[in-house]
Structures are given as structure tokens and as C-alpha cells.
Motif scaffolding. Structure first.
Motif, mmCIF file in Angstrom:
data_model
loop_
_atom_site.group_PDB
_atom_site.id
_atom_site.type_symbol
_atom_site.label_atom_id
_atom_site.label_comp_id
_atom_site.label_asym_id
_atom_site.label_seq_id
_atom_site.Cartn_x
_atom_site.Cartn_y
_atom_site.Cartn_z
ATOM 1 N N PRO A 1 0.814 -1.225 0.000
ATOM 2 C CA PRO A 1 0.000 0.000 0.000
ATOM 3 C C PRO A 1 0.846 1.274 0.000
ATOM 4 C CG PRO A 1 -0.829 -1.565 1.619
ATOM 5 C CD PRO A 1 0.472 -2.099 1.141
ATOM 6 N N ILE A 2 1.995 1.235 0.686
ATOM 7 C CA ILE A 2 2.860 2.419 0.739
ATOM 8 C C ILE A 2 3.522 2.646 -0.614
ATOM 9 C CG2 ILE A 2 4.861 3.440 1.915
ATOM 10 C CD1 ILE A 2 4.052 1.576 4.325
ATOM 11 N N GLU A 3 3.941 1.560 -1.264
ATOM 12 C CA GLU A 3 4.503 1.669 -2.618
ATOM 13 C C GLU A 3 3.478 2.256 -3.583
ATOM 14 O OE1 GLU A 3 7.832 -1.842 -3.068
ATOM 15 O OE2 GLU A 3 5.750 -2.360 -3.464
ATOM 16 N N MET A 4 2.255 1.759 -3.503
ATOM 17 C CA MET A 4 1.209 2.203 -4.432
ATOM 18 C C MET A 4 0.831 3.666 -4.205
ATOM 19 S SD MET A 4 -1.177 -1.221 -4.429
ATOM 20 C CE MET A 4 -2.291 -0.674 -5.726
ATOM 21 N N ALA A 5 0.806 4.085 -2.939
ATOM 22 C CA ALA A 5 0.405 5.459 -2.626
ATOM 23 C C ALA A 5 1.499 6.475 -2.949
ATOM 24 C CB ALA A 5 0.022 5.567 -1.153
ATOM 25 N N GLN B 1 9.301 2.354 -4.931
ATOM 26 C CA GLN B 1 9.491 0.933 -4.653
ATOM 27 C C GLN B 1 10.421 0.753 -3.452
ATOM 28 O OE1 GLN B 1 8.021 -1.736 -6.625
ATOM 29 N NE2 GLN B 1 6.827 0.091 -7.111
ATOM 30 N N ALA B 2 10.058 -0.157 -2.569
ATOM 31 C CA ALA B 2 10.920 -0.464 -1.427
ATOM 32 C C ALA B 2 12.127 -1.284 -1.887
ATOM 33 C CB ALA B 2 10.143 -1.246 -0.372
ATOM 34 N N TYR B 3 13.228 -1.132 -1.166
ATOM 35 C CA TYR B 3 14.402 -1.984 -1.377
ATOM 36 C C TYR B 3 14.366 -3.058 -0.301
ATOM 37 C CZ TYR B 3 19.261 -3.515 -1.766
ATOM 38 O OH TYR B 3 20.395 -4.267 -1.929
ATOM 39 N N PHE B 4 14.337 -4.327 -0.721
ATOM 40 C CA PHE B 4 14.205 -5.442 0.217
ATOM 41 C C PHE B 4 15.562 -6.037 0.549
ATOM 42 C CE2 PHE B 4 10.044 -5.267 -1.892
ATOM 43 C CZ PHE B 4 9.221 -5.194 -0.773
ATOM 44 N N ILE B 5 15.808 -6.220 1.852
ATOM 45 C CA ILE B 5 17.119 -6.659 2.334
ATOM 46 C C ILE B 5 17.230 -8.178 2.460
ATOM 47 C CG2 ILE B 5 18.772 -6.495 4.236
ATOM 48 C CD1 ILE B 5 18.496 -3.883 2.751
ATOM 49 N N GLY B 6 16.178 -8.838 2.929
ATOM 50 C CA GLY B 6 16.239 -10.277 3.222
ATOM 51 C C GLY B 6 16.382 -11.146 1.980
ATOM 52 N N LYS B 7 16.383 -12.470 2.203
ATOM 53 C CA LYS B 7 16.451 -13.408 1.074
ATOM 54 C C LYS B 7 15.383 -13.062 0.047
ATOM 55 C CE LYS B 7 15.609 -16.679 3.994
ATOM 56 N NZ LYS B 7 15.280 -17.974 4.636
ATOM 57 N N PRO B 8 15.672 -13.102 -1.255
ATOM 58 C CA PRO B 8 16.898 -13.629 -1.876
ATOM 59 C C PRO B 8 18.000 -12.603 -2.149
ATOM 60 C CG PRO B 8 15.269 -13.234 -3.577
ATOM 61 C CD PRO B 8 14.617 -12.857 -2.253
ATOM 62 N N ASN B 9 17.964 -11.440 -1.504
ATOM 63 C CA ASN B 9 19.010 -10.444 -1.701
ATOM 64 C C ASN B 9 20.383 -11.064 -1.403
ATOM 65 O OD1 ASN B 9 20.783 -8.207 -1.537
ATOM 66 N ND2 ASN B 9 19.126 -6.865 -0.903
ATOM 67 N N PRO B 10 21.329 -10.978 -2.353
ATOM 68 C CA PRO B 10 22.667 -11.549 -2.136
ATOM 69 C C PRO B 10 23.380 -10.977 -0.911
ATOM 70 C CG PRO B 10 22.368 -10.960 -4.446
ATOM 71 C CD PRO B 10 21.187 -10.406 -3.703
ATOM 72 N N LEU B 11 22.995 -9.758 -0.499
ATOM 73 C CA LEU B 11 23.585 -9.161 0.699
ATOM 74 C C LEU B 11 23.449 -10.090 1.895
ATOM 75 C CD1 LEU B 11 22.348 -5.439 0.734
ATOM 76 C CD2 LEU B 11 24.729 -6.198 0.770
ATOM 77 N N MET B 12 22.234 -10.605 2.087
ATOM 78 C CA MET B 12 21.976 -11.448 3.251
ATOM 79 C C MET B 12 22.643 -12.812 3.085
ATOM 80 S SD MET B 12 18.450 -11.892 5.293
ATOM 81 C CE MET B 12 18.223 -13.032 6.644
#
Length: 260
Positions: free
Chosen positions: A170-174, A178-189
Motif C-alpha cells: 500500500p505504501i509503494e502504491m500510494a 518501490q521499497a528496497y528489500f534486504i532479506g532473502k533472496p538479496n545476495p547481501l543477506m
């Protein structure tokens, strides 16, 4: 399976792999005992941002599983690590649970809704319309938007419930951001997980119940991959993905030799 069992290190999901809600899954105890008996390096790498490693340790202990605290790493810890590296001393408006608040605080990030540098979203029972509106206004004013993980749903004893990705939407749409996601599958984690294990990707495997986070993370990070059917992804759903795990089992209880 022999090739899988001979790996030096294992990255293992928790929800849907070791437990559902407050219920230990069949074979989980035997699997953990096998990890210790064989002196394997292992890390419970969870996208759930709500609990601290100590709380996860206590949760497993209540179910009869004794696991040392250093074997847990969460998307909350990864998120705090990322923000601290990007902007030391940053301020963040946070919608989440104690595990996320504690991780950010421990890395010197100030929790504030006054001109924060970041809006950070995790899973939260305090998710409500007022919090959404505040997050929207702060992102519109220029705060960077971060989601702890990209899981749309999570397994519970009653069935699937909305997870972080669904709460972020809802926050992205409003805002159009776009949010940046940290958890899997992000290679960072994944890289952090391998570093904590002290194992090269070729000598490691990932065990998970989700094709869209666990298995794709393993494939993209060069780990051996094992899907268990005790959580989110069914065998039928697995067939729809353009990639596939190397191994599929009903549960982790089938990993120790002679337990299948």
C-alpha cells in the motif's frame, strides 16, 4: 543425498522448515541433532524480522530444541547492518516488532518519525492505517523506503498470513516509490550468512520451503539447494517456477541418513 550430506555448512530457513507457529515440525529435532553430531556449521537464516536471535533461541528451547544463539541471523539484523553501512547514525521511522527495533538500536540508528532518513517496514501486529499514512507522508518527503524482506505470506498453524511484502504494497502504491528489500533472496543477506558460517558457497547448501526466496537465493549464490514441502511451496507450485531445487524432501527429518 550423499553429496548434500557431505557439505560443510548449511543455511536453513525456520518458518515452515523447523516449525509452524509454536509447533515443531516432524524430524526437526533429529535434523538438528545430526548437525551437531556431524559437527556441521549451520545458520538459521530467517526473513522474519520480528524476533531477536535470543528470542528465536528461547522459542526453539520451549519446543525442546537447544541451539546456541550464534546460529541465528535475521532480516532485521541484515537491515540494520545495511543502513549502518550506508549512513552511520541514520534516523529511521520503523513499523515492526522488537527484533527489528533492537537490531537498529544496536547499530546506532535513531528511531524517529521527525524527518527520518529511512522508513523501514517489517512484520508487525501494530500495522494500521495511521502508521501507513505516516509512512506514506515520510516517503513522499524524501525518506528512503526499505522492506526487511520480500515474503508475501508466512506460514502459521492456522494457514498463510500476509507478510512484509504485502504490508509494504500500500505504501509503494500510494507513493510510487518501490521499497528496497534486504532479506532473502538479496545476495547481501546470503553473503553475510556464508561469511558468518565461514564456508565457501561450493561447500554450503540452503534448506528452505519457499521457491521465491530460499531456493532462488541458493541458486543465485551458488549453494546446493533443497526444498522441503513442509511449508509454503507445494510440489505443484514448484513446477511453475523457471528454476528448480536440486533436491526435494517432505521435511528436514529425511536429511539424516536412516531417518527417511
Amino acid at each position: 543425498m550423499d553429496q548434500f550430506r557431505n557439505k560443510s555448512g548449511y543455511i536453513c530457513d525456520m518458518d515452515g522448515v523447523i516449525y509452524h507457529g509454536n509447533r515443531l515440525l516432524p524430524g526437526a529435532k533429529e535434523f538438528v541433532e545430526w548437525l551437531y553430531r556431524e559437527k556441521k556449521k549451520f545458520l538459521f537464516l530467517t526473513n522474519n524480522s520480528g524476533k531477536t536471535p535470543r528470542e528465536l533461541q528461547d522459542k526453539l528451547a520451549r519446543m525442546g530444541l537447544e541451539v546456541d544463539e550464534q546460529h541465528f541471523y535475521t532480516s532485521a539484523l541484515a537491515t540494520a547492518e545495511f543502513i549502518a553501512a550506508q549512513m552511520p547514525g541514520a534516523k529511521a521511522y520503523v513499523i515492526g516488532e522488537p527484533g527489528l527495533y533492537n537490531a537498529l538500536y544496536d547499530r546506532g540508528i535513531t528511531l524517529s518519525d521527525i524527518n527520518p532518513d529511512y522508513v523501514v517496514m517489517g512484520e508487525s501486529p501494530n500495522y494500521n492505517y495511521d502508521a501507513i499514512c505516516k509512512a506514506v507522508h515520510l516517503v513522499q518527503k524524501g525518506a528512503r523506503f526499505i522492506g526487511c524482506n520480500s515474503d508475501l505470506t508466512g506460514p502459521t498453524e492456522e494457514g498463510l498470513v500476509p507478510s512484509c511484502r504485502a504490508l509494504v504494497a500500500p505504501i509503494e502504491m500510494a507513493t510510487g516509490q518501490q521499497a528496497y528489500f534486504i532479506g532473502k533472496p538479496n545476495p547481501l543477506m546470503m553473503r553475510t550468512g556464508l561469511k558468518l558460517l565461514g564456508v565457501h558457497s561450493q561447500d554450503a547448501a540452503i534448506i528452505g520451503d519457499r521457491m521465491d526466496t530460499d531456493i532462488v537465493a541458493g541458486i543465485e549464490s551458488g549453494l546446493d539447494t533443497l526444498l522441503v514441502l513442509s511449508g509454503v511451496t507445494t510440489r505443484e507450485e514448484m513446477e511453475r517456477f523457471p528454476y528448480r531445487p536440486r533436491l526435494i524432501l517432505n521435511g528436514v527429518g529425511e536429511i539424516p541418513p536412516g531417518e527417511a
